[in-house]
Design a protein around this motif. Sequence first.
Motif, mmCIF file in Angstrom:
data_model
loop_
_atom_site.group_PDB
_atom_site.id
_atom_site.type_symbol
_atom_site.label_atom_id
_atom_site.label_comp_id
_atom_site.label_asym_id
_atom_site.label_seq_id
_atom_site.Cartn_x
_atom_site.Cartn_y
_atom_site.Cartn_z
ATOM 1 N N ILE A 1 0.861 -1.191 0.000
ATOM 2 C CA ILE A 1 0.000 0.000 0.000
ATOM 3 C C ILE A 1 0.894 1.236 0.000
ATOM 4 N N ALA A 2 0.565 2.183 -0.866
ATOM 5 C CA ALA A 2 1.255 3.471 -0.900
ATOM 6 C C ALA A 2 0.229 4.581 -0.739
ATOM 7 N N VAL A 3 0.698 5.759 -0.382
ATOM 8 C CA VAL A 3 -0.179 6.930 -0.317
ATOM 9 C C VAL A 3 0.441 8.067 -1.111
ATOM 10 N N HIS A 4 -0.422 8.907 -1.635
ATOM 11 C CA HIS A 4 -0.005 10.078 -2.411
ATOM 12 C C HIS A 4 -0.810 11.253 -1.852
ATOM 13 N N CYS A 5 -0.156 12.073 -1.050
ATOM 14 C CA CYS A 5 -0.873 13.103 -0.296
ATOM 15 C C CYS A 5 -0.581 14.496 -0.816
#
Length: 368
Positions: free
Chosen positions: A186-190
């Motif tokens: 899982i990755a996040v792009h904030c």
Amino acid sequence: MLIDTTLREGAQLFGAYFNLETRKRIASSLISMGVDEIEMGWVGQDDLALFAGYARTLGGDTALSVWSPCREKDIEVAAELGLKRINIGVPVSDLHIEKRLDSDRQAILRKLAAAVRTAKDCGFEYVSVGLEDISRADGDFALSMALHAEICGASRVRLADSLGQLTPLAMEKLVRKFREKLHIDIAVHCHDDFGMATANSFTALEAGADYADCSVIGIGERSGIAATEELVARLALREGNTRYSTTVLKDACMVVGAAAKVAIPRTKAVVGTDIFACESGLHTHALSKSPELFEPYDPDSVGTVRKLAVGGKSGRAAVRNALDEYGIDCGTDSLSTLTEAVRQLSLRLERPLTRSEFIKLNDEEVYS
């Protein structure tokens, strides 16, 4: 783990143009920094093939990836770059599905399956699916998209808070929900529209995300995304992660700032020129005794220096410390007079005094 996307998201900043040589310098800096993955650009970007060829010669264990929209033809073009990773973007909010793509949920699920299958058939070993605008999407549908991506063979899903809507608490809840159900990365792009991108990204990592996107000095669309230098510094200096190097951060930020025509504020976290500058009497006196009292980390660790000065906020102790530093002898009777003179001159100049100004002022007060 950090995915630096200065060369993709950062390059989308209004007015930012990185030529091939600049992109090479940035990539070299990022590898020296120790980021886990570099998103090198997007399908169709000028000179991307040349740049990809150069980046593959840099060595190290930093993964290289390319971004592609959720279109089979673009994915086939991306495969010609010879990279092992691809990041495929697909909208997950009904707002984007209906108004941007004039489509529906079932069609998007089919489109996603075809895209992942094409990427695998083209030889990509690691397929990442970015779920765009997740913070405005139906949560259950977004999760079903992620599970569908996993079933189709994706290696990672990237949760994109495309308009910076989330808070750290909301981000934690989102990541934990997906972490419970998914067996892939899982990755996040904030995004930083409300100034929470770095905090949201670090919270996501604490909550179980495997990766967080970032860019140098946080540049990107609108107000940008999480800042690479802030996440690297936090992970290295507070969390003890030895993978990352903080000594190259300032130079990397200077290169990107100049190329993107973005001025770096002197108070910018981690890389600002004045983050270790002090003229407050109490703080200056304390720093002279033990720097860790008012410094979160050693200035040398981020390639900068401590600056102590006397001025309108200085007291007798700070002035005495300055005298000692410069090897000047001043009697107790003269110290109060000199301190007041320092304050008045500083207030008139509207800044701290330089070394030469301080020495001259002392001479005037003592020998006049």
